[in-house]
Write an enzyme that holds these catalytic residues in place. Sequence first.
Site, short mmCIF file in Angstrom:
data_model
loop_
_atom_site.label_atom_id
_atom_site.label_comp_id
_atom_site.label_asym_id
_atom_site.label_seq_id
_atom_site.Cartn_x
_atom_site.Cartn_y
_atom_site.Cartn_z
CD GLU A 266 -1.73 -2.43 1.30
OE1 GLU A 266 -0.61 -2.69 1.77
OE2 GLU A 266 -2.56 -3.31 0.98
CG HIS B 134 -11.24 -7.15 6.06
ND1 HIS B 134 -10.54 -7.99 6.88
CD2 HIS B 134 -10.81 -7.41 4.81
CE1 HIS B 134 -9.72 -8.74 6.15
NE2 HIS B 134 -9.86 -8.41 4.89
#
Lengths: 330, 325
Positions: free
Chosen positions: B62, B131
Amino acid sequence: MITRKPKGNVRRAMLSDMIFIRAFEDRLAELAAQKDALPGMQILATGQEAVAVGVIGSLNPDDVIISNHRSHGHLLARGADPNTLMAEIMGRATGVNRGKSGTLHLIVPEVNALMTSTVVGAGPPMALGAAFAQQYKEEEAITVVFFGDGAAAEGSVHEAMNLAAIWKLPLLFVCENNCWAGAQSLAEHCAIGVIASRGSAYNMPGELVDGNNPDEVLETATRLAAHCRAGRGPALMEAFTYRLRGHGEHDHQHYVDPEELALWKGKDPLTTYGTKLTEEGLVTLQDIQSMEMEAARRVEEAVAFGQSSPFPKPEEALEHVWVNSPRDRQ
Amino acid sequence: MRELHTGQAIQEALAIAMDQDERVFLAGEGVGTSIHDNPLMPTYGLLDRFGKKRVKDTPVSEAAIAGLAVGASNMGLLPVVEIMFFPFITLASDMLVNHAAKLHYLSGGKSTFPLTVRVKAGLGFQAGCQHSHNLEAWMAHVPGLKIVFPSNPADAKGLLLTSIFDPDPVIVVEEMGLYWASGPTPEGDVRVPLGSANVLKPGGDVTVVAYGTPVYAALQAAGALEEEGISLEVIDLRSLVPLDKETVLESVRRTGRLITVHDANRFCGFGAELAAMVAEEAFHSLKAPVRRVAGLEAPVPMAPVQESFYKPSAEKVMEAVRSIL
Ligand SMILES: Cc1ncc(C[n+]2csc(CCOP(=O)(O)OP(=O)(O)O)c2C)c(N)n1
Ligand SMILES: [Mg+2]
């Protein structure tokens, strides 16, 4: 590489553990296919059982393991209670984490599986901390962290390796290379072919093993664990294996070459190891059958335990945010 | 107007931008080849259509994905990168918070960073708190970033198109639950300006400000209360930064009451900013305390009963309305 064979009873136990892990996850796959039988997404380690039993087999009870989103095999091999694990995966109040985790971040301190993260690459830095504490407290124990080939691309993993090596921490990095990170193949997401070779970049041993061969995994993990235990710093083991099912149960592997998949199904560690032990006269087909029956019985017991357990109460969602919940934020 | 699913509307926006401007490219984990072989997913089919040069699958990295967007946007490209789930934006946050947001400022206005980060978000899929964690208030707190939060296909498309061609870094929050929800969507390059809230339902008694899927809880509450003769005005913010202060303030000046609704927990949530703004700029119009309907003060739980308990519902909005009328 010459593999010194572990003792017969150890090998039988590894086979039986692999059979149990497979049975447990096959049952999860079945349940995942039924509507509303399981919450969330199921991420299974089918085909990777040899890594779990081989690595865990090399450890002492006081060693720490850190796992990731694909954890069932690690935890079951480590001796986590299948009933409360199943209940947790089903989101029940009796689950090992009281229904707070579900399948993705199972934590089982009872067996020293202390931290599990579904954030890819988060395990190694936490493992660094655990290994630091072991060194600080002058313990004999070591820490083992499981992470994937995909995770090897996260900066966090590299930072942890570098610092663990500088401080000579008792930390065994186990890269479970199953050839996929989601739908990205190893060649697409990894700049080098052999992740174990990164050991040299961080001044630690790096060894590649056949992750479908529990004997080889156990032998190498034992040797590297001894290295870590002896105060000689961290080590990296890459276990080369294959993800036989999709990334999760919702993934139908449309991007996987069917020939490649068939090839690896032919190397299924359960069959190959079963055959090997049979040929060596360590087990009979009957022994394997009774291992399978026992596994099925324990899995059914776990499913029954989970299904007969209550769901947690909605208000319990507010528990365990802090050790003592501050009143001003209720 | 024809109906599209939100996932398809996003797909269409991406395709329009890419057709129109060579500088636009996509990058992220599985934006080309994905484990989800589903035509309703937002980047489905774009690799086939635009090829590997412009649709880039990345490793699980990321920080590099966000850095790619920072560097490439500074060089004149228009990156549209994807973060797979909202909590993983923390791994990209150095690039976004310290660089994308600040280098224009640090350069004295000389350098620009016209990048777009699409973030998949939301709750309701029982994946748990690593999540599901809406961090829009974190991001909104950073001067230099813009935050967009659509609630329907037309806005998802129109806001994304505007974001891609906006000169600043924009974070577009896509609630995954919406991918499978359909609604009327205009054809072609129809853009929705940033900073323009949408009054979904006019009303006179209470102003309810929401964004994302909680607007549906607000609308449902408005429908139910209408029968009791209580009239809610429901405002969909659509973008948090820039914020359409005028639409909110004008409404509160009329109704004298404000309720904010979002999935993220209340403490330091975006509702707090709205409440503070109203307290500062429309204090004398207020006839009752402000109420914030929000997620619980806890990480998003996984167990289904707890996850629905966490999420703001129409009932919770109605309760809040009754408490101030
Ligand atoms: C930081 C972060 N980015 C993305 C994801 C989404 N994700 C979950 S598993 C996965 C692939 C990981 O591949 P690998 O590390 O090889 O583990 P495997 O799934 O193959 O066991 C991805 C991208 C995530 N969970 N965390
Ligand atoms: Mg992998």
